[in-house]
Motif scaffolding. Structure first.
Motif, PDB file in Angstrom:
ATOM      1  N   ALA A 266       0.816  -1.214   0.000  1.00 20.05           N
ATOM      2  CA  ALA A 266       0.000   0.000   0.000  1.00 20.05           C
ATOM      3  C   ALA A 266       0.850   1.264   0.000  1.00 20.05           C
ATOM      4  O   ALA A 266       0.500   2.258  -0.638  1.00 20.05           O
ATOM      5  CB  ALA A 266      -0.938  -0.007   1.200  1.00 20.05           C
TER       6      ALA A 266
ATOM      7  N   HIS B 158      -6.884   3.241   0.559  1.00 17.29           N
ATOM      8  CA  HIS B 158      -5.674   3.148   1.366  1.00 17.29           C
ATOM      9  C   HIS B 158      -5.455   4.421   2.184  1.00 17.29           C
ATOM     10  O   HIS B 158      -5.440   5.532   1.648  1.00 17.29           O
ATOM     11  CB  HIS B 158      -4.451   2.911   0.479  1.00 17.29           C
ATOM     12  CG  HIS B 158      -4.416   1.541  -0.112  1.00 17.29           C
ATOM     13  ND1 HIS B 158      -3.624   1.223  -1.211  1.00 17.29           N
ATOM     14  CD2 HIS B 158      -5.068   0.398   0.211  1.00 17.29           C
ATOM     15  CE1 HIS B 158      -3.800  -0.052  -1.514  1.00 17.29           C
ATOM     16  NE2 HIS B 158      -4.673  -0.565  -0.666  1.00 17.29           N
TER      17      HIS B 158
ATOM     18  N   LEU C  28      -2.613   5.538   5.206  1.00 18.41           N
ATOM     19  CA  LEU C  28      -1.422   5.110   5.921  1.00 18.41           C
ATOM     20  C   LEU C  28      -0.980   6.201   6.879  1.00 18.41           C
ATOM     21  O   LEU C  28      -1.242   7.385   6.642  1.00 18.41           O
ATOM     22  CB  LEU C  28      -0.297   4.772   4.947  1.00 18.41           C
ATOM     23  CG  LEU C  28      -0.647   3.633   3.968  1.00 18.41           C
ATOM     24  CD1 LEU C  28      -0.781   4.199   2.566  1.00 18.41           C
ATOM     25  CD2 LEU C  28       0.394   2.543   4.019  1.00 18.41           C
TER      26      LEU C  28
ATOM     27  N   GLN D  63      -0.791   0.736   7.964  1.00 22.00           N
ATOM     28  CA  GLN D  63      -2.029   0.941   7.224  1.00 22.00           C
ATOM     29  C   GLN D  63      -3.209   1.029   8.180  1.00 22.00           C
ATOM     30  O   GLN D  63      -3.339   0.221   9.107  1.00 22.00           O
ATOM     31  CB  GLN D  63      -2.255  -0.186   6.211  1.00 22.00           C
ATOM     32  CG  GLN D  63      -3.406   0.095   5.252  1.00 22.00           C
ATOM     33  CD  GLN D  63      -3.466  -0.911   4.120  1.00 22.00           C
ATOM     34  OE1 GLN D  63      -2.556  -1.707   3.926  1.00 22.00           O
ATOM     35  NE2 GLN D  63      -4.556  -0.872   3.358  1.00 22.00           N
TER      36      GLN D  63
END
Length: 362
Positions: free
Chosen positions: A42, A65, A67, A78
Motif C-alpha cells: 500500500a 488506502h 497510511l 495501514q
C-alpha cells in the motif's frame, strides 16, 4: 494442428470462465461497502493527499488506502478503512480528529489520529440531502426560482447514483468544515460531520465548475476551481464570492500566509496577491507543467511541486521562485511537513521524504 484434447481444454476453460464470471457478479460488493484491503504494498501504491495529525503524518490514496507514520515518514502502518473507494484528500484540524474524502462522494472520519476510520457520508445520500434541503427552501419561498433548480440537481444526483467524487476537504476546527467536489458540489458541517448542509446556493459559480481545492491562508478561506474559478469566503454575505483573476485555466490549489496568497494550477501558472485578491501578479515559474501540490515549510518558504516532479522554492515572500533540482524527480500530488521539519510527499509511486535545502541564487 490442435488435437481433440486441446479443443476440450479450450472449451472447458471457456465454460469455467463463464461460471467464474457469474460467481464474481453474484459476489460483487460496492466499493462504498467493501473495506480497504490491507497490503504490504500500500505504501508504494498511488497516494493523493496528506495531512499532519499532531506528530503523526497521514497519507490517503487509491482503493481506500490510508497510511500513517509516527517517525516522519520512515515507517508506515495501514489504517483500518471501511471503504475501497479512491481517496483524494485529508484534513486534521487537531491531533486526533480528521476527515478524508474521495470517489463516490465518500466522507470518512477518524477520532484516533487516523488509525481507524468510519464512513459519515457517501454519494448515495448526497442527492437526497440536496432534495430535502432545497425542497424545504422552495416551500418556504415559492417565488424563488433558484430553489427548484437545486432540487432538480439533487434529483439528478439521486438518479445517477454515487458517481460524483469529492476532491478536497478542509476543517477549521473539530466541528466546522467543508467538503468540495465536481460540478459545484459543496457541503458544510457545523457538528463535526454528524450532519451536512448543501452550500451550492452559497457559491458564485453559476456554470457549475469543479471545485478542486479549499484552503485557508490564515486570514481568508479560498476555493480554487476549473476555468479560472477562484472563490473567497465573504463573512458579511455568508457566501463564497467570486474573485477575478487574470488566468482562465484551471487552478489546483491555494496557499499563503496572512496578507499574502498564491494560487496555482495548469501549465506552471502561479498568481500572487498581497491585497486580499483585489489584484494579482503572475509569477514566472519557468515551467510549463502543472503544479499539483504546495506547502509553506518550517522556514516560512513556499514550496510548489509539479506533476513532473520538479520543486519550486520561493523564499520569504512569494515574489520570486527558483527551481530546486531533485535527484529523482517523481510526480507529487500531496505534501506535508513532518514533526522533524522534513517534507513528506506522495504521488503515483507512494510516499517519500525530501530534503529542505535552500535554492541557490538565480
Amino acid at each position: 494442428m490442435c488435437s481433440y484434447k486441446n479443443y476440450l481444454q479450450v472449451a472447458f476453460g471457456v465454460v469455467l470462465g463463464l461460471l467464474q464470471g457469474v460467481t464474481h457478479a453474484a459476489d460483487y460488493v460496492d466499493v462504498l461497502d467493501l473495506p480497504a484491503r490491507v497490503s504490504a504494498l500500500a505504501i508504494n501504491s498511488p497516494l493523493s493527499g496528506m495531512a499532519r495529525a499532531g506528530e503523526r503524518v497521514i497519507a490517503v490514496g487509491q482503493r481506500g488506502h490510508i497510511l500513517f507514520s509516527d517517525d516522519s515518514g520512515k515507517h508506515w502502518q495501514q489504517a483500518v478503512v471501511p471503504v475501497s473507494a479512491d481517496l483524494n484528500a485529508v484534513s486534521f484540524p487537531s491531533a486526533t480528529q480528521g476527515w478524508a474524502v474521495g470517489g463516490d462522494g465518500v466522507v470518512l472520519h477518524s477520532n484516533d489520529a487516523g488509525a481507524t476510520w468510519r464512513k459519515q457520508l457517501d454519494g448515495r445520500e448526497i442527492g437526497a440531502l440536496l432534495v430535502k434541503h432545497y425542497g424545504a427552501l422552495a416551500s418556504a419561498e415559492p417565488g424563488n426560482e433558484q430553489w427548484p433548480l437545486l432540487v432538480a440537481e439533487g434529483e439528478r444526483l439521486v438518479a445517477q447514483g454515487a458517481d460524483k467524487p469529492l476532491l478536497d476537504v478542509w476543517f477549521a476546527n473539530e466541528r466546522l468544515g467543508y467538503v468540495v467536489g465536481v460540478f459545484n458540489l459543496i457541503l458544510r458541517t457545523e457538528d463535526g460531520g454528524q450532519s451536512w448542509t448543501p452550500f451550492q446556493d452559497r457559491t458564485d459559480n453559476p456554470q457549475g465548475f469543479h471545485l478542486n481545492a479549499i484552503a485557508s491562508t490564515g486570514d481568508a478561506l479560498y476555493i480554487a476551481g476549473e476555468q479560472g474559478l477562484l472563490l473567497k469566503w465573504d463573512d458579511a454575505q455568508q457566501r463564497f464570492a467570486a474573485v477575478q483573476t487574470p488566468y482562465q485555466g484551471s487552478f489546483f490549489g491555494v496557499l499563503g500566509k496572512p496578507g499574502e496568497v498564491l494560487v496555482y494550477g495548469l501549465r506552471g501558472n502561479v498568481l500572487r496577491s498581497t491585497d486580499g485578491g483585489l489584484s494579482w501578479t503572475p509569477q514566472d515559474s519557468g515551467l510549463r507543467v502543472s503544479i499539483t501540490a504546495a506547502i509553506v515549510d518550517a522556514q516560512g518558504d513556499y514550496r510548489l511541486f509539479t506533476q513532473g516532479g520538479q520543486m519550486l522554492v520561493s523564499q520569504g515572500a512569494g515574489a520570486q521562485m527558483h527551481w530546486l533540482q531533485q535527484a529523482e524527480p517523481v510526480p507529487v500530488t500531496g505534501v506535508t511537513r513532518a514533526a522533524n521539519g522534513a517534507l513528506v510527499v506522495v504521488g503515483s509511486r507512494g510516499a517519500r521524504t525530501l530534503s529542505v535545502d535552500k535554492p541557490s541564487n538565480p
